[in-house]
Motif scaffolding. Structure first.
Motif, PDB file in Angstrom:
ATOM      1  N   GLU B 123       0.842  -1.198   0.000  1.00 45.19           N
ATOM      2  CA  GLU B 123       0.000   0.000   0.000  1.00 45.19           C
ATOM      3  C   GLU B 123       0.879   1.251   0.000  1.00 45.19           C
ATOM      4  N   GLU B 125       3.999   1.482  -0.992  1.00 44.48           N
ATOM      5  CA  GLU B 125       4.726   1.596  -2.265  1.00 44.48           C
ATOM      6  C   GLU B 125       3.852   2.266  -3.310  1.00 44.48           C
ATOM      7  N   LYS B 126       2.589   1.850  -3.386  1.00 41.66           N
ATOM      8  CA  LYS B 126       1.655   2.422  -4.382  1.00 41.66           C
ATOM      9  C   LYS B 126       1.416   3.897  -4.082  1.00 41.66           C
ATOM     10  N   GLU B 129       4.403   5.987  -5.056  1.00 39.02           N
ATOM     11  CA  GLU B 129       4.425   6.123  -6.519  1.00 39.02           C
ATOM     12  C   GLU B 129       3.480   7.215  -6.985  1.00 39.02           C
TER      13      GLU B 129
END
Lengths: 224, 225
Positions: B123, B125-126, B129
């Motif tokens: 979660e 990481e997303k 990004e």
């Protein structure tokens, strides 16, 4: 040199409708570019690369996005039929309540429309609380803008047709004359006003669209 | 007694925008601090019943809430002559400033906060990004300019002014990196220039207070910082 004014919109977007009203009220000549939400044009994506959404106003080749920002741009560029009041405090209040309308009122009514059971009850209660605040803002006034339609009427104008659509589909009671007499009266005054009344999208088409959206939302939530 | 007062908290990045704006306009003001340990004050609840949030500007007793609305109010009420302009004159430039201010709050700020609060690795990481993508847009806006408003700071600089002092702390407590100097060289340079301006620097809350407050808010609920 002739001015070039183009409005990228969809047939039903309540946000794009705000800009239609503003341009019509000011008597500005413009061209409509109708977009398909399912297949947005490359041109639109080029003019609004961040959000890729309607409305986008193109004025002499310069694109402006985000409906409330477009309203302010239109008001600052074409001075006839002022949308925002002159007084700084009154302007601040109009902006504040417009944002409140989008962030709180629209959100809670939408949640009530697409949810069920306790979640729906809570959303309805929240919506009522928010609508009560708008009711108070109308005290002693025909329109939010005073005697004439202004920025805040346009910003909240979606209440005048979409709430009826939601109520018809869901059977919910959201904005009634008993609890919100001033808002209820305003809905009618606003809906029937010249220029405004000529622009409403087809009620039947909206019913079809939102029945489908509601089912889609319900299907998505039940599968998670 | 100052006619202008702001209801604030000691660490809110939204409140500091208002102080900066008033200082740029050369206006005297008084700060009324909320004490979160005692719950929201009567004054705050009365002044901003719709949201019950800070900042609230009290201008001779009249309340205005929502930081970006307050900034525009200040700019419109105190304008002309030698008074410092926050927004540009040209309607198209004004629209651009408003657009990027809203984008910066919705995507960069709340994107960063979301990434900071995310516990699950995937979660997070997303979310990082997504935040990086948003910051890329901001980088493009500052490229080739000293400040977002040009040679001097303006409305948009104030709205993204949380970045130099708050972002590093959010990165630290959130275990993530967003403002990389290599990836965002112009934004990085802007941040260093911005925070060196005396009237900007003097309003910044002490770092340790900020770390404590943000850590507390993060651990309790994913709310506005």
């Amino acid at each position: 040199m002739a001015e070039e004014v183009k409005l990228f919109r969809t047939w039903s977007s309540p946000f794009a409708l705000r800009v239609v009203w503003a341009l019509q009220l000011k008597g500005i000549q413009y061209e409509t570019v109708l977009e398909d939400v399912a297949k947005k044009s490359d041109v639109l994506r080029g003019y609004n690369p961040v959000y890729k959404k309607v409305p986008v106003l193109l004025h002499n080749g310069r694109p402006i996005s985000e409906s409330l920002i477009i309203l302010e741009y239109v008001d600052e560029t074409w001075k006839q039929h002022s949308l925002l009041p002159q007084d700084p405090h009154a302007r601040a209040m109009a902006r504040f309540w417009a944002k409140f309308g989008d962030d709180k009122v629209m959100q809670s009514i939408w949640t009530a429309f697409v949810s069920e059971g306790k979640e729906q009850e809570a959303a309805l209660a929240e919506a009522s609380e928010h609508l009560q605040k708008l009711e108070e803002e109308l005290r002693g006034k025909k329109f939010f803008g005073g005697d004439n339609i202004g920025y805040l009427d346009i910003a909240l104008g979606w209440l005048a047709n979409l709430v009826r659509v939601f109520e018809e589909i869901s059977g919910l009671r959201v904005l009634d004359g008993e609890r919100f007499p001033l808002l209820f009266a305003w809905l009618k005054e606003f809906s029937d006003a010249p220029v405004i009344r000529d622009c409403w999208p087809s009620h039947d088409k909206l019913i079809t669209k939102f029945i489908a959206l509601r089912q889609l939302h319900g299907a998505q939530s039940s599968s998670t | 007694m100052a006619k202008l007062k702001i209801i604030v908290s000691a660490t809110s990045l939204f409140c500091v925008r208002i102080e900066w704006a008033l200082k740029l306009k050369g206006l005297e003001y008084e700060l009324i601090f909320e004490d979160w340990s005692k719950g929201k004050s009567e004054l705050l609840l009365k002044s901003n019943p719709a949201h019950k949030k800070i900042p609230v500007l009290l201008d001779d007793g009249v309340a205005i809430a929502e930081s970006k609305v307050i900034l525009e109010y200040i700019d419109e009420k105190w304008k002309g002559g030698d008074l410092y302009p926050l927004l540009p004159q040209d309607p198209c430039e004004r629209a651009q400033a408003r657009f990027w201010a809203q984008f910066a709050d919705d995507k960069c700020l709340f994107g960063t906060w979301g990434a900071c609060c995310a516990e699950d690795a995937l979660e997070k990481e997303k979310a990082v990004e997504a935040a990086l993508e948003s910051f890329t847009y901001l980088e493009k806006q500052i490229e080739g300019k000293k400040f977002f408003a040009g040679d001097k700071i303006g409305y948009l600089d104030l709205v993204v002014g949380w970045i130099p002092h708050w972002l590093g702390i959010l990165e630290e407590i959130g275990g993530m990196k967003i403002l990389d100097a290599e990836r965002f060289p112009s934004l990085h340079e802007w941040a260093q220039n911005f925070v060196e301006i005396p009237l900007i620097k003097e309003c910044l809350p002490p770092r340790d207070k900020l770390v404590n407050r943000l850590s507390l808010v993060r651990s309790s609920a994913p709310n506005k910082p």
